[in-house]
Motif scaffolding. Structure first.
Motif, PDB file in Angstrom:
ATOM      1  N   LEU A 118       1.989  -6.548  10.635  1.00 34.03           N
ATOM      2  CA  LEU A 118       2.099  -5.121  10.325  1.00 34.03           C
ATOM      3  C   LEU A 118       3.166  -4.856   9.275  1.00 34.03           C
ATOM      4  CD1 LEU A 118       1.769  -3.290  13.753  1.00 34.03           C
ATOM      5  CD2 LEU A 118       0.239  -3.172  11.814  1.00 34.03           C
ATOM      6  N   SER A 119       4.280  -5.579   9.355  1.00 36.85           N
ATOM      7  CA  SER A 119       5.355  -5.325   8.396  1.00 36.85           C
ATOM      8  C   SER A 119       5.002  -5.794   6.993  1.00 36.85           C
ATOM      9  CB  SER A 119       6.648  -6.003   8.861  1.00 36.85           C
ATOM     10  OG  SER A 119       6.542  -7.401   8.774  1.00 36.85           O
ATOM     11  N   SER A 120       3.993  -6.641   6.855  1.00 33.81           N
ATOM     12  CA  SER A 120       3.595  -7.058   5.517  1.00 33.81           C
ATOM     13  C   SER A 120       2.396  -6.285   4.984  1.00 33.81           C
ATOM     14  CB  SER A 120       3.291  -8.557   5.491  1.00 33.81           C
ATOM     15  OG  SER A 120       2.197  -8.832   6.323  1.00 33.81           O
ATOM     16  N   THR A 121       1.556  -5.711   5.859  1.00 32.54           N
ATOM     17  CA  THR A 121       0.385  -4.983   5.380  1.00 32.54           C
ATOM     18  C   THR A 121       0.593  -3.482   5.280  1.00 32.54           C
ATOM     19  OG1 THR A 121      -0.476  -4.888   7.634  1.00 32.54           O
ATOM     20  CG2 THR A 121      -1.255  -6.686   6.225  1.00 32.54           C
ATOM     21  N   LEU A 122       1.455  -2.909   6.096  1.00 33.52           N
ATOM     22  CA  LEU A 122       1.671  -1.469   6.033  1.00 33.52           C
ATOM     23  C   LEU A 122       2.269  -0.995   4.710  1.00 33.52           C
ATOM     24  CD1 LEU A 122       2.802  -0.393   9.607  1.00 33.52           C
ATOM     25  CD2 LEU A 122       0.709   0.174   8.409  1.00 33.52           C
ATOM     26  N   PRO A 123       3.191  -1.730   4.078  1.00 37.33           N
ATOM     27  CA  PRO A 123       3.661  -1.257   2.766  1.00 37.33           C
ATOM     28  C   PRO A 123       2.545  -1.168   1.725  1.00 37.33           C
ATOM     29  CG  PRO A 123       5.190  -2.864   3.615  1.00 37.33           C
ATOM     30  CD  PRO A 123       4.018  -2.843   4.542  1.00 37.33           C
ATOM     31  N   MET A 124       1.628  -2.118   1.753  1.00 35.24           N
ATOM     32  CA  MET A 124       0.509  -2.058   0.806  1.00 35.24           C
ATOM     33  C   MET A 124      -0.386  -0.864   1.093  1.00 35.24           C
ATOM     34  SD  MET A 124      -0.568  -6.019   0.294  1.00 35.24           S
ATOM     35  CE  MET A 124      -0.540  -6.461   2.016  1.00 35.24           C
ATOM     36  N   ALA A 125      -0.632  -0.584   2.366  1.00 38.45           N
ATOM     37  CA  ALA A 125      -1.451   0.573   2.723  1.00 38.45           C
ATOM     38  C   ALA A 125      -0.769   1.869   2.309  1.00 38.45           C
ATOM     39  CB  ALA A 125      -1.717   0.569   4.230  1.00 38.45           C
ATOM     40  N   ALA A 126       0.556   1.934   2.442  1.00 36.44           N
ATOM     41  CA  ALA A 126       1.286   3.140   2.044  1.00 36.44           C
ATOM     42  C   ALA A 126       1.230   3.344   0.537  1.00 36.44           C
ATOM     43  CB  ALA A 126       2.740   3.045   2.509  1.00 36.44           C
ATOM     44  N   ILE A 127       1.294   2.263  -0.225  1.00 37.82           N
ATOM     45  CA  ILE A 127       1.229   2.381  -1.682  1.00 37.82           C
ATOM     46  C   ILE A 127      -0.168   2.819  -2.117  1.00 37.82           C
ATOM     47  CG2 ILE A 127       1.264   1.053  -3.826  1.00 37.82           C
ATOM     48  CD1 ILE A 127       3.572  -0.558  -2.629  1.00 37.82           C
ATOM     49  N   PHE A 128      -1.205   2.219  -1.553  1.00 43.09           N
ATOM     50  CA  PHE A 128      -2.567   2.529  -1.968  1.00 43.09           C
ATOM     51  C   PHE A 128      -2.976   3.943  -1.576  1.00 43.09           C
ATOM     52  CE2 PHE A 128      -3.484  -2.236  -1.640  1.00 43.09           C
ATOM     53  CZ  PHE A 128      -3.111  -2.421  -2.952  1.00 43.09           C
ATOM     54  N   MET A 129      -2.569   4.382  -0.390  1.00 39.34           N
ATOM     55  CA  MET A 129      -3.007   5.669   0.111  1.00 39.34           C
ATOM     56  C   MET A 129      -2.011   6.792  -0.183  1.00 39.34           C
ATOM     57  SD  MET A 129      -4.606   4.142   3.624  1.00 39.34           S
ATOM     58  CE  MET A 129      -4.653   5.664   4.465  1.00 39.34           C
ATOM     59  N   ARG A 130      -0.832   6.449  -0.656  1.00 39.21           N
ATOM     60  CA  ARG A 130       0.225   7.423  -0.945  1.00 39.21           C
ATOM     61  C   ARG A 130       0.509   8.298   0.280  1.00 39.21           C
ATOM     62  NH1 ARG A 130       1.409   8.363  -6.736  1.00 39.21           N
ATOM     63  NH2 ARG A 130       0.914   6.351  -7.602  1.00 39.21           N
ATOM     64  N   ASN A 131       0.563   7.665   1.436  1.00 40.62           N
ATOM     65  CA  ASN A 131       0.791   8.361   2.691  1.00 40.62           C
ATOM     66  C   ASN A 131       2.228   8.111   3.134  1.00 40.62           C
ATOM     67  OD1 ASN A 131       0.780   9.355   5.312  1.00 40.62           O
ATOM     68  ND2 ASN A 131      -1.360   8.764   5.627  1.00 40.62           N
ATOM     69  N   LYS A 132       2.990   9.195   3.283  1.00 34.78           N
ATOM     70  CA  LYS A 132       4.403   9.076   3.637  1.00 34.78           C
ATOM     71  C   LYS A 132       4.603   8.569   5.061  1.00 34.78           C
ATOM     72  CE  LYS A 132       5.695  12.715   0.456  1.00 34.78           C
ATOM     73  NZ  LYS A 132       4.372  12.995  -0.072  1.00 34.78           N
ATOM     74  N   TYR A 133       3.712   8.959   5.956  1.00 34.95           N
ATOM     75  CA  TYR A 133       3.856   8.528   7.346  1.00 34.95           C
ATOM     76  C   TYR A 133       3.642   7.016   7.488  1.00 34.95           C
ATOM     77  CZ  TYR A 133       3.738  13.478   8.433  1.00 34.95           C
ATOM     78  OH  TYR A 133       4.009  14.804   8.483  1.00 34.95           O
ATOM     79  N   ILE A 134       2.691   6.489   6.754  1.00 28.63           N
ATOM     80  CA  ILE A 134       2.473   5.044   6.784  1.00 28.63           C
ATOM     81  C   ILE A 134       3.675   4.332   6.159  1.00 28.63           C
ATOM     82  CG2 ILE A 134       1.005   3.162   5.961  1.00 28.63           C
ATOM     83  CD1 ILE A 134      -1.353   5.027   6.135  1.00 28.63           C
ATOM     84  N   GLY A 135       4.277   4.932   5.129  1.00 33.30           N
ATOM     85  CA  GLY A 135       5.475   4.355   4.518  1.00 33.30           C
ATOM     86  C   GLY A 135       6.640   4.282   5.490  1.00 33.30           C
ATOM     87  N   TRP A 136       6.834   5.350   6.253  1.00 31.20           N
ATOM     88  CA  TRP A 136       7.923   5.329   7.241  1.00 31.20           C
ATOM     89  C   TRP A 136       7.627   4.337   8.364  1.00 31.20           C
ATOM     90  CZ3 TRP A 136      12.580   6.716   6.333  1.00 31.20           C
ATOM     91  CH2 TRP A 136      12.845   7.725   5.428  1.00 31.20           C
ATOM     92  N   ALA A 137       6.367   4.243   8.775  1.00 34.47           N
ATOM     93  CA  ALA A 137       5.998   3.248   9.791  1.00 34.47           C
ATOM     94  C   ALA A 137       6.227   1.838   9.268  1.00 34.47           C
ATOM     95  CB  ALA A 137       4.545   3.438  10.207  1.00 34.47           C
ATOM     96  N   ALA A 138       5.967   1.623   7.985  1.00 36.85           N
ATOM     97  CA  ALA A 138       6.204   0.307   7.385  1.00 36.85           C
ATOM     98  C   ALA A 138       7.681  -0.045   7.427  1.00 36.85           C
ATOM     99  CB  ALA A 138       5.697   0.289   5.951  1.00 36.85           C
ATOM    100  N   VAL A 139       8.537   0.928   7.150  1.00 36.08           N
ATOM    101  CA  VAL A 139       9.986   0.678   7.200  1.00 36.08           C
ATOM    102  C   VAL A 139      10.408   0.319   8.621  1.00 36.08           C
ATOM    103  CG1 VAL A 139      12.251   1.746   6.945  1.00 36.08           C
ATOM    104  CG2 VAL A 139      10.519   2.095   5.200  1.00 36.08           C
ATOM    105  N   VAL A 140       9.923   1.081   9.593  1.00 34.65           N
ATOM    106  CA  VAL A 140      10.315   0.830  10.988  1.00 34.65           C
ATOM    107  C   VAL A 140       9.838  -0.544  11.450  1.00 34.65           C
ATOM    108  CG1 VAL A 140       9.919   1.577  13.372  1.00 34.65           C
ATOM    109  CG2 VAL A 140      10.454   3.260  11.615  1.00 34.65           C
ATOM    110  N   PHE A 141       8.584  -0.882  11.180  1.00 33.55           N
ATOM    111  CA  PHE A 141       8.050  -2.178  11.619  1.00 33.55           C
ATOM    112  C   PHE A 141       8.734  -3.347  10.910  1.00 33.55           C
ATOM    113  CE2 PHE A 141       4.329   0.127  13.310  1.00 33.55           C
ATOM    114  CZ  PHE A 141       4.315  -0.436  14.566  1.00 33.55           C
TER     115      PHE A 141
END
Length: 115
Positions: free
Chosen positions: A34-57
């Motif tokens: 999760l910590s390696s795939t969520l940053p990519m999902a946040a960049i592609f989707m420009r979703n702030k919530y996914i970005g914060w989840a990526a930081v936490v994970f």
């Protein structure tokens, strides 16, 4: 007491001492995935919530690393934290650098000209 020892039919030369089985490695670390795939999902989707989840994970997986997982993994934990912070920065980038409106499509105020 002597009769008990005589009735014991076990042969001492066949006794095999217990040996702990060899670990075949971890079945996979879901937090690391999760910590390696969520940053990519946040960049592609420009979703702030996914970005914060990526930081936490990523911080959680970095702090939970053991020495064995550090040896077996290809990327260090602080790299995934850096990637997640970069993805969070990309999601907030339009707030600081807004895009210019595209004026090539036609007039903003008037209707299209008749042919």
């Amino acid at each position: 007491m002597a009769s008990r020892k005589e009735k014991d039919m076990r042969r001492p030369e066949l006794i095999v001492p217990y040996q702990e089985p060899v670990a075949k490695g971890e079945g996979g670390d879901f937090g690391s995935t999760l910590s390696s795939t969520l940053p990519m999902a946040a960049i592609f989707m420009r979703n702030k919530y996914i970005g914060w989840a990526a930081v936490v994970f990523s911080v959680q997986s970095w702090l939970g690393e053991s020495e064995e997982s550090q040896k077996s993994s290809g990327t260090p934990g602080y790299f995934s934290v850096g990637m997640s912070l970069m993805s969070l920065m990309v999601t907030y980038l339009p707030l600081f650098l807004p895009q210019q409106p595209n004026l090539q499509r036609g007039s903003v105020t008037g209707a299209a000209a008749a042919a």
